[in-house]
Motif scaffolding. Structure first.
Motif, PDB file in Angstrom:
ATOM      1  N   HIS A 139      -4.986   2.941 -47.524  1.00 31.57           N
ATOM      2  CA  HIS A 139      -4.056   3.103 -46.632  1.00 31.57           C
ATOM      3  C   HIS A 139      -4.012   4.656 -46.134  1.00 31.57           C
ATOM      4  CE1 HIS A 139      -0.078   2.656 -44.643  1.00 31.57           C
ATOM      5  NE2 HIS A 139       0.260   3.799 -45.233  1.00 31.57           N
ATOM      6  N   ASP A 140      -4.098   5.525 -47.023  1.00 31.31           N
ATOM      7  CA  ASP A 140      -4.120   7.214 -46.932  1.00 31.31           C
ATOM      8  C   ASP A 140      -5.217   7.338 -46.019  1.00 31.31           C
ATOM      9  OD1 ASP A 140      -1.655   7.098 -48.127  1.00 31.31           O
ATOM     10  OD2 ASP A 140      -2.742   8.234 -49.913  1.00 31.31           O
ATOM     11  N   VAL A 141      -6.288   6.831 -46.054  1.00 33.01           N
ATOM     12  CA  VAL A 141      -7.581   7.392 -45.245  1.00 33.01           C
ATOM     13  C   VAL A 141      -7.265   6.897 -43.928  1.00 33.01           C
ATOM     14  CG1 VAL A 141      -9.897   6.642 -44.914  1.00 33.01           C
ATOM     15  CG2 VAL A 141      -9.170   7.348 -47.328  1.00 33.01           C
ATOM     16  N   ARG A 142      -6.811   5.425 -43.745  1.00 28.59           N
ATOM     17  CA  ARG A 142      -6.572   5.032 -42.590  1.00 28.59           C
ATOM     18  C   ARG A 142      -5.229   5.881 -41.834  1.00 28.59           C
ATOM     19  NH1 ARG A 142      -8.551  -0.593 -41.807  1.00 28.59           N
ATOM     20  NH2 ARG A 142      -9.219  -1.035 -44.268  1.00 28.59           N
ATOM     21  N   ARG A 143      -4.537   6.171 -42.494  1.00 33.43           N
ATOM     22  CA  ARG A 143      -3.571   7.015 -41.908  1.00 33.43           C
ATOM     23  C   ARG A 143      -3.991   8.248 -41.367  1.00 33.43           C
ATOM     24  NH1 ARG A 143      -0.606  10.660 -43.802  1.00 33.43           N
ATOM     25  NH2 ARG A 143      -1.237   9.992 -46.057  1.00 33.43           N
ATOM     26  N   ILE A 144      -4.864   8.881 -42.249  1.00 30.99           N
ATOM     27  CA  ILE A 144      -5.547  10.374 -41.953  1.00 30.99           C
ATOM     28  C   ILE A 144      -6.350  10.166 -40.820  1.00 30.99           C
ATOM     29  CG2 ILE A 144      -7.046  12.169 -42.827  1.00 30.99           C
ATOM     30  CD1 ILE A 144      -5.716  11.608 -45.515  1.00 30.99           C
ATOM     31  N   THR A 145      -7.170   9.068 -40.851  1.00 27.95           N
ATOM     32  CA  THR A 145      -8.088   9.077 -39.773  1.00 27.95           C
ATOM     33  C   THR A 145      -7.495   8.655 -38.491  1.00 27.95           C
ATOM     34  OG1 THR A 145      -9.446   7.915 -41.327  1.00 27.95           O
ATOM     35  CG2 THR A 145     -10.257   7.318 -39.043  1.00 27.95           C
ATOM     36  N   ASN A 146      -6.452   7.828 -38.423  1.00 28.67           N
ATOM     37  CA  ASN A 146      -5.591   7.573 -37.235  1.00 28.67           C
ATOM     38  C   ASN A 146      -4.898   8.928 -36.871  1.00 28.67           C
ATOM     39  OD1 ASN A 146      -6.271   4.800 -37.350  1.00 28.67           O
ATOM     40  ND2 ASN A 146      -4.445   4.307 -38.399  1.00 28.67           N
ATOM     41  N   ALA A 147      -4.423   9.657 -37.632  1.00 26.99           N
ATOM     42  CA  ALA A 147      -3.940  10.925 -37.234  1.00 26.99           C
ATOM     43  C   ALA A 147      -5.060  11.909 -36.599  1.00 26.99           C
ATOM     44  CB  ALA A 147      -3.250  11.446 -38.546  1.00 26.99           C
ATOM     45  N   HIS A 148      -6.206  11.966 -36.955  1.00 27.53           N
ATOM     46  CA  HIS A 148      -7.183  12.627 -36.772  1.00 27.53           C
ATOM     47  C   HIS A 148      -7.575  12.244 -35.171  1.00 27.53           C
ATOM     48  CE1 HIS A 148      -8.366  15.339 -39.930  1.00 27.53           C
ATOM     49  NE2 HIS A 148      -8.246  14.195 -40.667  1.00 27.53           N
ATOM     50  N   PHE A 149      -7.865  10.837 -35.157  1.00 27.46           N
ATOM     51  CA  PHE A 149      -7.801  10.317 -33.795  1.00 27.46           C
ATOM     52  C   PHE A 149      -6.804  10.507 -32.658  1.00 27.46           C
ATOM     53  CE2 PHE A 149     -10.708   6.982 -35.770  1.00 27.46           C
ATOM     54  CZ  PHE A 149     -11.889   7.537 -35.413  1.00 27.46           C
TER      55      PHE A 149
END
Length: 178
Positions: A139-149
């Motif tokens: 979940h954190d990785v997805r959140r961080i990836t979404n934040a980067h995008f």
């Protein structure tokens, strides 16, 4: 295993989470099998107790019957009654001893099954905690990836706005004399 969420790709985090989930399901199956064996062992102890109680009850009934025959010993000699008594009671005593051994074995199997269940519960608890941690990391990785995008999209949008602003309405860059 401590891994920083921002250093994982979403695909890698998902794969690791799936591995942990598979291990957790395996632990749940093992726990279920251990529980089933424990229930069988409990049932075996119950049946062994019933068998032992039945054998003891039969012995008591036959002893009572033999005593009644001894009291009314008109036709049979006392020696013959005693011989029959020892023979029959000896067989019943052997049956009771065998039933007691079976009960003892069943109790040992039950104790082993109980220990296996406790061990399986401990394994499942560890694996469940690991799966939960990897769900959180995923979940954190997805959140961080979404934040980067999102940040990249905002930067791109700001760059487009800056390019338009510099060109101005007529296509010239801002600050150039007309």
């Amino acid at each position: 295993m401590d891994i920083a969420s921002d250093r994982l790709s979403p695909v890698h985090a998902s794969k690791l989470r799936l591995v942990k989930d598979m291990r957790e399901r395996s632990a749940i199956r093992e726990l279920s099998n251990s529980e089933a064996k424990r229930h069988l062992a409990i049932e075996a102890v119950r049946e062994a107790c019933q068998h032992l109680a039945h054998a003891e009850e039969r012995r008591a009934n036959i002893e009572a019957e033999l005593y009644r025959e001894m009291v009314a010993a008109d036709a049979i000699s006392v020696c013959e009654l005693l011989r029959r008594y020892h023979l029959i009671i000896g067989r019943l005593t052997d049956e009771i001893t065998a039933a007691q051994r079976a009960l003892d074995k069943a109790r040992v199997v039950q104790e082993q099954a109980e220990a296996a269940v406790l061990e399986a519960q401990a394994v499942w608890t560890k694996r469940s905690a690991a799966s939960q941690k990897w769900r959180e990391i995923d979940h954190d990785v997805r959140r961080i990836t979404n934040a980067h995008f999102e940040a990249a999209a905002e930067i791109e949008a700001e760059d487009e706005v800056l390019l338009r602003y510099r060109r101005g309405p007529s296509g010239q860059t801002a600050g150039e004399p007309t």
